[in-house]
Design an enzyme around this catalytic site. Structure first.
Site, PDB file in Angstrom:
ATOM      1  N   SER A 142       0.833  -1.200   0.000  1.00 47.46           N
ATOM      2  CA  SER A 142       0.000   0.000   0.000  1.00 47.46           C
ATOM      3  C   SER A 142       0.873   1.258   0.000  1.00 47.46           C
ATOM      4  O   SER A 142       1.673   1.454  -0.912  1.00 47.46           O
ATOM      5  CB  SER A 142      -0.957  -0.039   1.202  1.00 47.46           C
ATOM      6  OG  SER A 142      -1.954   0.946   1.083  1.00 47.46           O
ATOM      7  N   GLU A 241      -2.169  -2.771  -8.002  1.00 42.16           N
ATOM      8  CA  GLU A 241      -3.420  -3.126  -7.339  1.00 42.16           C
ATOM      9  C   GLU A 241      -3.928  -1.857  -6.663  1.00 42.16           C
ATOM     10  O   GLU A 241      -3.217  -0.867  -6.611  1.00 42.16           O
ATOM     11  CB  GLU A 241      -3.179  -4.245  -6.311  1.00 42.16           C
ATOM     12  CG  GLU A 241      -2.123  -3.944  -5.257  1.00 42.16           C
ATOM     13  CD  GLU A 241      -2.653  -3.210  -4.022  1.00 42.16           C
ATOM     14  OE1 GLU A 241      -3.873  -3.251  -3.767  1.00 42.16           O
ATOM     15  OE2 GLU A 241      -1.847  -2.574  -3.328  1.00 42.16           O
ATOM     16  N   HIS A 309      -4.857  -5.456  -1.284  1.00 43.07           N
ATOM     17  CA  HIS A 309      -5.649  -5.124  -0.106  1.00 43.07           C
ATOM     18  C   HIS A 309      -6.778  -6.109   0.174  1.00 43.07           C
ATOM     19  O   HIS A 309      -7.501  -5.943   1.167  1.00 43.07           O
ATOM     20  CB  HIS A 309      -6.261  -3.731  -0.267  1.00 43.07           C
ATOM     21  CG  HIS A 309      -5.284  -2.607  -0.168  1.00 43.07           C
ATOM     22  ND1 HIS A 309      -4.396  -2.297  -1.183  1.00 43.07           N
ATOM     23  CD2 HIS A 309      -5.051  -1.699   0.815  1.00 43.07           C
ATOM     24  CE1 HIS A 309      -3.672  -1.251  -0.827  1.00 43.07           C
ATOM     25  NE2 HIS A 309      -4.054  -0.865   0.379  1.00 43.07           N
TER      26      HIS A 309
END
Length: 340
Positions: A142, A241, A309
């Site tokens: 992330s 992503e 995630h």
């Protein structure tokens, strides 16, 4: 649907690039050879730091328990639980913890506590001198995308895109834990197989392609373009992503990668978990957007990997050489660590 590129025997047959690299793109550094840390082993000291947001103590306790179950000696950065607005302490505090972990010769791995937001505020000041002399494992995803990019660009260090210590058993169960352990404690290659249940699973352009696996969260890649944490993507396998991004926002970010020439230089694209992407009634969903924006690149594309995630998150080395077999639905990545 736009024309689909094809590839065979590792050679991509181009269907024609839709856009060329911008003549005004910032110059990028020359690619570095991959630098690997030794595999972790029981008894190794590892340090947990919070470069972005503040973790939840209960979730942290579970993550620390998992690391200790592997025989690792876990220690915490001084400001792991600090709070400064929405950040885990001031920029100076978060940077000091990160630099201390990256340069302490006794620390064999640096695990991010959690993501959130904050790494882009400190990434340009990271001290990489200790890594060049003494590489170590670095794990996170992330917001940690910026750190991965900066370390690769400055040192060629292979890092790991996987779960952080702010652990949730409901999202990352035993398979996720074992994938992380195997990636950082063994020299086995990593293979991730397309999951038909994932949002981006319908996004496939058949073909074979190889190159260093580089990327992370799409939002972080998009907002790092032109900065010191943006990797060189020439002949790389681009991975991305994201979470909580509407389809039109995914379109905007992928379009940005096209406009600056990133997508005209890659050898292939792999797409991880596109989580909670909700659009308007009658509009394209995320898979339709990705087909429209990627199918004319003339390179293999493989969507539907459990990287990111979503539930069941797996771990991959970033910077290690990877091979896409889009028709078989597999991404295979060389080991991210070396034998001790």
């Amino acid at each position: 649907m736009l024309g689909m590129g094809t590839a065979a025997a590792g050679t991509v047959v181009l269907a024609g690039h839709a856009d060329a690299a911008s003549a005004h793109s910032a110059p990028e550094p020359k690619a570095r050879p991959a630098l690997r840390a030794p595999a972790l082993a029981p008894g190794d000291r590892v340090r947990v730091v919070s470069p972005g947001g503040t973790p939840n103590p209960t979730n942290m306790a579970r993550g620390i328990e998992i690391l200790r179950s592997w025989g690792l000696e876990v220690e915490l950065g001084e400001h792991v639980y600090a709070k400064y607005g929405y950040l885990a302490g001031t920029d100076a505090q978060r940077l000091a913890d990160l630099n201390a972990a990256l340069n302490d010769p006794g620390v064999r791995a640096v695990f991010a506590a959690r993501g959130g937001y904050g790494t882009q505020r400190i990434v340009d000041e990271i001290d990489v001198s200790g890594l060049r002399r003494d590489p170590r494992v670095v794990v996170g995803f992330s917001d940690i995308t910026s750190i991965h990019g900066r370390l690769w660009r400055e040192t060629g260090l292979v890092t790991f895109y996987g779960p952080m210590v702010n652990w949730s058993d409901s999202r990352t169960g035993p398979e996720s834990a074992e994938a992380l352990r195997s990636a950082v404690m063994t020299t086995a290659p990593v293979t991730v197989t397309r999951d038909p249940a994932e949002t981006a699973a319908p996004v496939v352009v058949p073909g074979l392609a190889s190159g260093p696996l580089l990327g992370g969260t799409l939002t972080m890649l998009s907002t790092s373009l032109g900065a010191a944490d943006a990797p060189r993507f020439d002949d790389a396998i681009l991975f991305f992503e994201d979470v909580d991004e509407a389809p039109y926002r995914i379109d905007r970010m992928v379009t940005e990668l096209r406009r600056v020439g990133v997508l005209s230089r890659v050898a292939g694209v792999v797409i991880g978990q596109i989580t909670n992407s909700v659009g308007g009634a009658g509009e394209w969903d995320a898979a339709a957007v990705l087909k429209d924006r990627l199918y004319d690149l003339g390179v293999p594309v493989l969507g539907g990997l459990r990287l990111g995630h979503g539930p069941g998150q797996l771990t991959v080395p970033l910077g290690a050489r990877a091979t896409i077999d889009a028709e078989a639905g597999t991404l295979t990545v060389e080991a991210g660590v070396r034998a001790r």
